[in-house]
Enzyme design. Structure first.
Site, short mmCIF file in Angstrom:
data_model
loop_
_atom_site.label_atom_id
_atom_site.label_comp_id
_atom_site.label_asym_id
_atom_site.label_seq_id
_atom_site.Cartn_x
_atom_site.Cartn_y
_atom_site.Cartn_z
N THR A 160 -0.96 -5.00 -7.45
CA THR A 160 -1.76 -5.18 -6.42
C THR A 160 -2.48 -6.54 -6.19
O THR A 160 -2.55 -7.14 -7.63
CB THR A 160 -2.83 -4.03 -6.05
OG1 THR A 160 -3.61 -4.23 -7.17
CG2 THR A 160 -2.22 -2.75 -6.03
N LYS A 213 -20.39 -0.66 10.02
CA LYS A 213 -21.14 0.61 10.43
C LYS A 213 -22.47 0.20 11.12
O LYS A 213 -23.26 -0.12 10.59
CB LYS A 213 -21.40 1.30 9.33
CG LYS A 213 -20.24 1.79 8.59
CD LYS A 213 -20.27 2.45 7.49
CE LYS A 213 -18.95 2.84 6.49
NZ LYS A 213 -18.94 2.17 5.12
N GLU A 256 1.49 -0.01 -3.29
CA GLU A 256 1.53 1.34 -3.65
C GLU A 256 2.54 2.33 -3.06
O GLU A 256 2.86 3.29 -3.16
CB GLU A 256 0.10 2.12 -3.67
CG GLU A 256 -0.80 1.64 -4.56
CD GLU A 256 -1.59 0.31 -4.13
OE1 GLU A 256 -1.32 -0.27 -3.08
OE2 GLU A 256 -3.02 0.05 -4.65
N TRP A 273 -18.50 3.60 13.86
CA TRP A 273 -17.84 2.46 13.35
C TRP A 273 -17.12 1.26 14.29
O TRP A 273 -16.63 1.81 15.38
CB TRP A 273 -16.45 3.18 12.64
CG TRP A 273 -17.06 3.74 11.35
CD1 TRP A 273 -18.33 3.83 10.84
CD2 TRP A 273 -16.04 4.44 10.33
NE1 TRP A 273 -18.32 4.58 9.52
CE2 TRP A 273 -17.00 4.94 9.37
CE3 TRP A 273 -14.76 4.49 10.25
CZ2 TRP A 273 -16.32 5.72 8.14
CZ3 TRP A 273 -14.49 5.45 9.22
CH2 TRP A 273 -15.07 5.81 8.11
P1 AMP Z 1 -0.65 -5.10 -0.34
O1 AMP Z 1 -0.60 -3.99 -1.08
O2 AMP Z 1 -1.09 -6.27 -0.86
O3 AMP Z 1 0.56 -5.16 0.59
O4 AMP Z 1 -1.80 -4.96 0.88
C1 AMP Z 1 -1.71 -3.68 1.52
C2 AMP Z 1 -2.81 -3.52 2.57
O5 AMP Z 1 -2.51 -4.65 3.57
C3 AMP Z 1 -2.66 -2.48 3.52
O6 AMP Z 1 -3.62 -1.29 2.67
C4 AMP Z 1 -3.54 -2.78 4.64
O7 AMP Z 1 -5.03 -3.01 4.26
C5 AMP Z 1 -2.89 -4.07 4.85
N1 AMP Z 1 -1.82 -4.08 5.76
C6 AMP Z 1 -0.54 -4.23 5.61
N2 AMP Z 1 0.06 -4.08 6.93
C7 AMP Z 1 -0.76 -4.10 7.65
C8 AMP Z 1 -0.81 -4.21 9.27
N3 AMP Z 1 0.40 -4.30 9.82
N4 AMP Z 1 -1.85 -4.22 9.84
C9 AMP Z 1 -3.22 -4.20 9.28
N5 AMP Z 1 -3.18 -4.31 8.00
C10 AMP Z 1 -2.16 -4.16 7.16
#
Ligand code: AMP
Length: 558
Positions: free
Chosen positions: A188, A440, A333, A445
């Protein structure tokens, strides 16, 4: 107890090598085109790719790499990277893709944590490797993805990938593996704390590839020419390197040049029909189209995800350029695909405005992922499009535990994503925030993403971030931080007035600050933690007014 009656079908393990073997055997002449670091455009076929992936497997085995060991990559999207995608897990080792945009210290941490045996790297990262090598003494060798003539001058002793591959004959049969064996390791981004590893299995990767290829997901086919802009070092380029050979789609790799002009030219030259990437990249491409006055002649759909796709971008692609936007949500994940914004037949009969609103959301889950939203007490929230809750998921390509961590991240068998969302009566997911970014205000929210989307629709706004700012009366109120588009101007008051009628009155930010640039993570997401730090002492005009009533404002000591 009676013995269960077992099915009598072949027990063929779902291995990633079977994807490439399928493409090589049945789409053997289909092309894989790569813009190379060397400056030229390389082209070969799935048949060639499988042969070289086998040569790589033989080379790694000859170097002493054992099944289960990790071999890392620090590389752009290209054919050699694809060979590593198959040549490594193909014989049972694990392909560990590293994001080169992370800080060197984080990369060193990741290499050491993963215990990588070898690291394959594009020569653009030679200086980075020189910085990493002394910090990663357990790496047995650094392999430059180049021939002997293109080896960069470095302090670290390196091997040439092409020399290693050329020494093997490719006469190799992919061994049968247990489909539960590890295939890929992705860390991550680690915006807070150290990055954590998600270790995929052959089974989860192949099932994800099936899911990703479905008509209401990526909908790839043997008639497509697909250009993944999303990097192969970020969550397996959303599964495209697996879904393309599964479906027989042509692959086009952009290498390191991701600017609008380079992408557009490659898309046109290779008749690209399909692409995928994060919103930031598409901003550059759309700007280029506008400035150069050009249009796509073959691109007809694109997946946008990784962060929320601004509605304005969706409209531009669809209305101005006739390109269908599929808004997708997922995470490392989750291999990563979770939801995509494809409409049902019934939904596509609704008014254009209603359809647009649905497409702006992150969409419907794929088979293979189940989701729910829960409140603070852990109880399920209704799917009414209004209730916000923590989003939990489960399924065969969702993480069970992090690599080399004993404690389980699961809650009652579900993985808490850290995202906050609503789900509506259409089962459409709408991500409103990361849980730590939600604002918040007076116990209610406010979705920072919704506030940002309105700002981005203003013609003078290039980029916007909405963060929580301390407030004496409401605890937190939204602050909008904006980068203006070059040669455009807008005032704080004009921007705030722009919100009238677009969001609930109490969601309108209390203040606007203009900056030259916003901080981003290594995967192009807004770094809100850093922004909140930067604006920790910002005083909202509304806070000054309310402070008179409430002297404990802004963390003043009691
Ligand atoms: P990563 O593991 O680096 O791919 O990041 C994942 C995170 O990116 C997710 O848990 C979301 O918070 C954000 N994310 C991914 N796709 C979207 C989307 N289409 N809209 C909003 N947030 C997103």
């Amino acid at each position: 107890m009676t013995t269960p009656l077992l099915g009598q079908m072949m027990d063929v393990p779902l291995t990633v090598s079977s994807l490439l073997a399928h493409a090589a055997r049945h789409f053997g002449d289909t092309e894989i085109v790569s813009r190379r670091i060397e400056g030229d455009v390389h082209r070969y076929t799935y048949r060639d790719c499988e042969k070289r992936a086998k040569q790589l497997a033989q080379a790694l085995i000859a170097l002493g790499v054992e099944p289960g060991e990790r071999v890392a990559t620090l590389a752009w999207n290209g054919y050699r990277h694809l060979e590593a995608y198959y040549g490594t897990p193909g014989f049972g080792a694990v392909c560990h893709t590293i994001n080169p945009r992370l800080f060197p210290d984080q990369i060193a941490y990741i290499v050491n944590h993963a215990d990588d045996a070898y690291v394959l790297f594009d020569t653009t990262f030679a200086a980075l490797v020189d910085c990493l090598a002394p910090q990663c003494p357990k790496v047995r060798g650094w392999i430059a993805l180049a021939d002997a003539a293109h080896l960069p001058k470095m302090q670290t002793p390196v091997l040439s990938y092409e020399t290693l591959v050329a020494a093997q004959d490719g006469n190799y049969a992919w061994p049968p593996l247990d489909e539960r064996q590890a295939s890929y390791l992705c860390y991550t981004s680690g915006t807070t704390g150290n990055p954590k590893g998600a270790l995929y299995s052959h089974r989860s990767t192949v099932l994800h590839a099936f899911g990703a290829s479905l008509p209401d997901a990526m909908s790839l086919s043997a008639r497509d020419s697909v250009l993944p802009v999303v990097p192969m070092f970020h969550v397996n380029a959303w599964g495209i390197p697996h879904a393309a050979p599964l479906t027989g789609a042509k692959l086009v790799f952009p290498g390191k040049d991701l600017d609008g002009k380079s992408l557009y030219e490659l898309m046109e030259n290779e008749r690209v029909t399909y692409s995928a990437g994060v919103p930031t990249v598409w901003l550059g491409l759309l700007n280029y189209l506008r400035e150069a006055g050009v249009r796509f002649s073959s691109l007809n759909r694109t997946v946008i995800g990784g962060s929320a796709c601004p509605p304005a971008m969706l409209r531009t692609f669809q209305d101005e350029y006739g390109v269908e936007v599929i808004h997708a949500w997922g995470m490392t994940e989750m291999s990563p695909l979770g939801t995509l914004s494809k409409l049902t037949w019934e939904q596509s009969q609704r008014s254009p405005d209603e359809q647009r609103k649905l497409r702006e959301k992150q969409g419907h889950v794929l088979y293979g992922v189940d989701m729910k939203i829960v409140g603070d007490d852990g109880r399920d929230l209704p799917w009414d499009g209004v209730a916000f809750g923590d989003l939990h998921v489960r399924g065969p390509w969702v993480i069970d535990r992090y690599f080399r961590k004993d404690d389980s991240p699961l809650v009652d068998g579900w993985f808490p994503t850290g995202d906050v969302a609503t789900i509506d009566q259409d089962s459409f997911l709408h991500i409103t925030d990361r849980s730590k970014d939600v604002i918040k205000s007076g116990g209610e929210w406010i979705s920072s993403i919704d506030i940002e989307n309105v700002a981005i629709a203003h013609p003078a706004v290039a980029e916007a971030a909405c963060i929580a700012c301390a407030h004496p009366k409401w605890t937190e109120r939204p602050l909008l931080v904006v980068v203006k588009r070059a040669a455009f101007d807008v005032t704080r008051e004009e921007l705030l007035a722009f919100y009238d009628g677009k969001v609930a009155k109490w969601w309108i930010p209390d203040d606007v600050v203009f900056v030259d640039e916003l901080p981003h993570t290594a995967t192009g997401k807004l770094q809100k933690l850093k922004l909140r730090d930067l604006f920790r002492d910002h005083v909202l005009p509304s806070a000054l007014a309310d402070e008179k009533d409430c002297p404990l404002a802004r963390g003043n000591p009691v």
